[in-house]
Scaffold this motif. Structure first.
Motif, PDB file in Angstrom:
ATOM      1  N   VAL A  89       0.556  -1.247   0.248  1.00  0.00           N
ATOM      2  CA  VAL A  89      -0.096   0.068   0.346  1.00  0.00           C
ATOM      3  C   VAL A  89       1.127   1.247   0.429  1.00  0.00           C
ATOM      4  O   VAL A  89       1.877   0.989   0.350  1.00  0.00           O
ATOM      5  N   ASP A 105      -4.957   2.625  -1.482  1.00  0.00           N
ATOM      6  CA  ASP A 105      -5.391   1.695  -1.412  1.00  0.00           C
ATOM      7  C   ASP A 105      -5.231   0.732  -0.583  1.00  0.00           C
ATOM      8  O   ASP A 105      -5.844   0.165  -0.066  1.00  0.00           O
ATOM      9  N   MET A 106      -5.444   1.652   1.083  1.00  0.00           N
ATOM     10  CA  MET A 106      -5.833   0.917   1.860  1.00  0.00           C
ATOM     11  C   MET A 106      -6.473   1.974   2.986  1.00  0.00           C
ATOM     12  O   MET A 106      -6.860   3.070   3.030  1.00  0.00           O
TER      13      MET A 106
END
Length: 142
Positions: free
Chosen positions: A18, A77-78
Motif C-alpha cells: 500500500v 490503497d487502504m
C-alpha cells in the motif's frame, strides 16, 4: 478468513504494497492515537489522507481532511479505521462504493466486525482487524 490470527507474510505484504491510506476517524488532537498513528505512517513514507466529517477542509498533520471516503480524490490503497466496531460496517459500505475500491481495510486495535469483514472479503478486499500498523510495521520491517 479467520481474523483471530494473521500470518506475518499477510501483514507484511499489505504494509509493503500500500502507498495511499485513507484514515477514518482522524483526530487533530496530538494526544489521540489516530493522530500519532497518522504521523507514524507519514514518517514511513505513506500518503495518509485524514477522513473526519467534523474536521473536513481543515488540516491534520499538514494533510487536508475530507468528510467522507467518497470525497477523497484519487485512488486509495487502504482504509485505516479509527472508529468503534459498531461503525465498521458503515465504513465497509463506503469503501465498497469507492471506485476503484481499496485493496485493504484495516481496523484498529479493539475494532472488529466479522460480518462486515466478510462483505469486504467477498468483494476481493483484504481485511485486518484488531491490529495497529504502527505496531506491525516496526515489528515486521524495523
Amino acid at each position: 478468513m479467520n481474523h483471530d490470527k494473521y500470518e506475518d507474510d499477510y501483514i507484511l505484504d499489505i504494509l509493503r504494497s500500500v502507498k495511499t491510506i485513507a484514515l477514518t476517524g482522524a483526530s487533530p488532537n496530538p494526544a489521540r492515537p489516530s493522530n500519532g498513528v497518522m504521523g507514524y505512517l507519514l514518517s514511513r513514507g505513506y500518503n495518509v489522507i485524514p477522513v473526519n466529517p467534523g474536521q473536513a477542509g481543515r488540516q491534520i498533520q499538514s494533510q487536508t481532511v475530507y468528510a467522507r471516503l467518497a470525497d477523497v480524490p484519487g485512488a486509495v490503497d487502504m482504509v485505516e479505521v479509527f472508529r468503534a466496531s459498531e461503525y465498521l460496517s458503515r465504513v465497509v459500505d463506503e469503501a465498497l462504493a469507492m471506485n476503484p475500491q481499496p485493496k485493504v481495510i484495516w481496523a484498529q486495535l479493539g475494532v472488529r466486525d466479522d460480518a462486515a469483514a466478510a462483505r469486504a472479503e467477498a468483494a476481493g478486499i483484504k481485511v485486518v482487524m484488531d491490529r495497529c500498523p504502527a505496531i506491525e510495521y516496526p515489528r515486521l520491517i524495523g
